[in-house]
Scaffold this motif. Structure first.
Motif, short mmCIF file in Angstrom:
data_model
loop_
_atom_site.label_atom_id
_atom_site.label_comp_id
_atom_site.label_asym_id
_atom_site.label_seq_id
_atom_site.Cartn_x
_atom_site.Cartn_y
_atom_site.Cartn_z
N THR A 163 4.37 0.36 -4.33
CA THR A 163 4.27 2.01 -4.11
C THR A 163 3.74 2.93 -5.25
N ASP A 164 2.89 3.69 -4.90
CA ASP A 164 2.20 4.54 -6.15
C ASP A 164 0.95 3.94 -6.59
N PHE A 186 -1.99 6.40 2.61
CA PHE A 186 -2.57 7.00 1.21
C PHE A 186 -2.70 8.47 1.18
N LYS A 187 -2.47 8.95 -0.10
CA LYS A 187 -3.01 10.12 -0.55
C LYS A 187 -4.44 10.12 -1.25
N GLN A 233 -3.89 7.05 -3.60
CA GLN A 233 -2.55 6.56 -4.04
C GLN A 233 -1.52 6.09 -2.86
N LYS A 234 -1.20 4.82 -2.95
CA LYS A 234 -0.26 4.52 -1.73
C LYS A 234 1.02 5.38 -1.76
N LEU A 235 1.62 5.92 -0.63
CA LEU A 235 2.55 6.69 -0.35
C LEU A 235 3.83 5.51 -0.13
N HIS A 258 7.70 4.77 1.80
CA HIS A 258 8.06 5.23 2.99
C HIS A 258 9.39 5.93 3.09
#
Length: 240
Positions: A181-182, A215-216, A236-238, A240
């Protein structure tokens, strides 16, 4: 960003300078009328392909050719990833290992899990991994990440450079299994591998849209003039 540290070249009559970047062991070498990327060689004296080796202040560096590496092209176009010496990478589409070897230089205490579908390219990857203990070559299809789930740990970066059609989907499947994550996805979109008829811009937009909600998107880079019809997406992985 810290002020660049300039180190005079000791083996050149040219007034060149070595400038540290935010990526570990990656420098920009200015002079000779151009700017080049170089990485500090993790295994001094050993070349990967036919790259030039430079000795500067008693340390050995390898020139990183942006025409042979989309990651190098993306960095020269302005991207600045926070790659540390202990960062971990899952690299999809490792090919013969040129870019993998430069990532290996940067993550000297980390790990690069290098996935490649071609048995011929795998021979080169294995050769590269023998002196480079932080490279793990994996012969597998990136479309089926479950097949190498027992070989790959959670990673800080997912880098994908493959010629298969479902490029965003493959990135998402791998990110769900392996990316923290992130963590950061670097997706190289090869437009002509997805659709050779559609306009390149439309293909880019369609693939990027598939990342929404997971993702962002942080940065987009058209990789011209180094690579035609290629776009690099940094996302960037968001959580949950």
């Amino acid at each position: 960003m810290n002020e660049d540290k300039c180190i005079p070249m000791t083996n050149s009559v040219f007034d060149s300078r070595l400038s540290k970047t935010e990526l570990n062991n990656l420098y920009k070498l200015s002079g000779f009328g151009s700017e080049k990327l170089i990485t500090k060689n993790l295994v001094p004296g050993i070349k990967v392909n036919d790259e030039k080796l430079l000795t500067i202040s008693n340390e050995e560096f390898r020139i990183w050719n942006p025409f042979h590496s989309k990651l190098a092209a993306m960095i020269l176009k302005g991207s600045s990833l926070s790659v540390m010496k202990d960062s971990t990478f899952l690299y999809l589409g490792a090919a013969n290992g040129t870019t993998v070897s430069h990532v290996s230089d940067m993550v000297e205490n980390g790990m690069v899990y290098a996935v490649e579908i071609s048995p011929r390219s795998m021979k080169d990857l294995i050769r590269i991994s023998i002196p480079r203990k932080n490279v793990v070559p994996i012969l597998a299809d990136a479309m089926n990440p479950g097949s190498y789930q027992n070989k790959v740990s959670e990673v800080d970066f997912l880098y994908q450079d493959i010629a298969q059609r479902e490029q965003a989907r493959i990135a998402i499947k791998n990110a769900e299994l392996f990316l923290k994550t992130d963590g950061i996805l670097v997706l190289i979109i090869k437009a002509k591998s997805i659709d050779s008829i559609k306009k390149t811009k439309e293909v880019f937009e369609t693939e990027i849209k598939k990342l929404e909600g997971i993702f962002k998107v942080r940065q987009l880079f058209d990789l011209e003039p180094f690579h035609k019809d290629h776009m690099a997406v940094v996302a960037q992985k968001l959580g949950h």
